[in-house]
Design a protein around this motif. Structure first.
Motif, PDB file in Angstrom:
ATOM      1  N   ASP A 118      -2.593 -17.781  19.748  1.00 37.23           N
ATOM      2  CA  ASP A 118      -2.007 -16.938  18.708  1.00 37.23           C
ATOM      3  C   ASP A 118      -2.127 -17.608  17.338  1.00 37.23           C
ATOM      4  O   ASP A 118      -1.745 -18.769  17.170  1.00 37.23           O
ATOM      5  N   LEU A 138      -0.494 -15.695  24.207  1.00 36.32           N
ATOM      6  CA  LEU A 138       0.476 -14.797  24.805  1.00 36.32           C
ATOM      7  C   LEU A 138      -0.159 -13.416  24.979  1.00 36.32           C
ATOM      8  O   LEU A 138      -1.115 -13.068  24.279  1.00 36.32           O
ATOM      9  N   THR A 139       0.360 -12.631  25.906  1.00 35.94           N
ATOM     10  CA  THR A 139      -0.329 -11.406  26.317  1.00 35.94           C
ATOM     11  C   THR A 139      -0.620 -10.461  25.156  1.00 35.94           C
ATOM     12  O   THR A 139      -1.730  -9.921  25.043  1.00 35.94           O
ATOM     13  N   ALA A 140       0.348 -10.243  24.274  1.00 41.55           N
ATOM     14  CA  ALA A 140       0.133  -9.307  23.167  1.00 41.55           C
ATOM     15  C   ALA A 140      -1.023  -9.753  22.286  1.00 41.55           C
ATOM     16  O   ALA A 140      -1.840  -8.938  21.848  1.00 41.55           O
ATOM     17  N   LYS A 142      -3.499 -11.884  23.209  1.00 45.32           N
ATOM     18  CA  LYS A 142      -4.718 -11.914  24.015  1.00 45.32           C
ATOM     19  C   LYS A 142      -5.436 -10.575  24.007  1.00 45.32           C
ATOM     20  O   LYS A 142      -6.663 -10.513  24.050  1.00 45.32           O
ATOM     21  N   LEU A 143      -4.668  -9.493  23.942  1.00 47.21           N
ATOM     22  CA  LEU A 143      -5.248  -8.154  23.980  1.00 47.21           C
ATOM     23  C   LEU A 143      -5.329  -7.509  22.601  1.00 47.21           C
ATOM     24  O   LEU A 143      -5.617  -6.316  22.490  1.00 47.21           O
ATOM     25  N   ARG A 165      -6.070 -15.531  32.767  1.00 48.92           N
ATOM     26  CA  ARG A 165      -4.984 -14.705  33.328  1.00 48.92           C
ATOM     27  C   ARG A 165      -5.413 -13.250  33.522  1.00 48.92           C
ATOM     28  O   ARG A 165      -4.824 -12.330  32.990  1.00 48.92           O
ATOM     29  N   ARG A 171      -7.343  -5.365  33.534  1.00 46.75           N
ATOM     30  CA  ARG A 171      -7.642  -6.543  32.704  1.00 46.75           C
ATOM     31  C   ARG A 171      -9.089  -6.999  32.904  1.00 46.75           C
ATOM     32  O   ARG A 171      -9.750  -7.433  31.960  1.00 46.75           O
TER      33      ARG A 171
END
Length: 224
Positions: A118, A138-140, A142-143, A165, A171
């Protein structure tokens, strides 16, 4: 072709369970760490070396990681990359931690992977310092479009991109749509035989019929 590197070492990946997989697959490999203790025959199986600084913070040292890479030298030819240590969610701290280790990885004959975290979109990326971009964070993030733009830039520069992940078909499809060359995950940690067959089906859909699987997705925009 996108490759899936399993963080769970399943014997079928190495051709030892022909009831599940008649032959090893070039799009299916393993992600290994010094903490795992696994030492399978990797002579014909794709693998990558993670450092386990997140999963085993007490056990991680640069010295232990580089010594482990030396011990894995017999299988260096099938290694896609080795990952420099990072700090989850913090691009600045990750660069400070990774910068001294990237040349150490390269000096042992491995491709050095740098983990995007991030905030990297706000930094000046030292593209020449690494060989593979690893999409972490973090997921938000990453995408996010920031991660997608970094992926696009890496591919324009001819660098492979790995996404961490990845434990679902959605994914995995995102990684393929973004033109990632590999992903990893622990999808086989639960019901490994059953989920291995599911994973193989997903890989078949993406790698054998990409135009059918991805064409509509590109028309409808980026997957989450």
């Amino acid at each position: 072709m996108i490759q899936y590197l399993s963080g769970v070492v399943h014997p079928a990946i190495f051709g030892e369970r022909k009831d599940l997989l008649p032959e090893p697959r070039p799009d299916l490999g393993v992600m290994l760490t010094p903490a795992m203790g696994n030492r399978p025959d990797l002579s014909s199986t794709a693998w990558a070396g993670d450092n386990a600084c997140f999963s085993d913070p007490e056990g991680f040292t640069v010295e232990r990681f580089t010594e482990w890479l030396r011990s894995m030298a017999p299988w260096r030819a099938t290694c896609l990359f080795a990952v420099a240590p990072d700090i989850v969610g913090d691009a600045v701290a990750t660069w400070q931690r990774s910068a001294p280790v990237l040349p150490l990885i390269r000096s042992q004959g491995y491709r050095a992977a740098y983990v995007a975290q991030d905030g990297l979109e706000k930094q000046s990326v030292e593209w020449d310092a690494f060989d593979v971009l690893f999409i972490g964070g973090l997921t938000a993030w990453k995408l996010s479009h920031h991660a997608r733009e970094l992926t696009d830039e890496a591919r324009r520069r001819g660098k492979p991109v790995h996404m961490g992940r990845v434990n679902s078909k959605k994914r995995l499809r995102t990684g393929s749509m973004w033109d990632c060359t590999s992903v990893d995950g622990t999808f086989l940690a639960t019901a490994p035989d059953h989920n291995l067959l599911r994973l193989v089906t997903w890989l078949d859909e993406l790698n054998r019929e990409p135009s059918l699987q991805l064409g509509g997705a590109h028309q409808n925009g980026r997957a989450a």
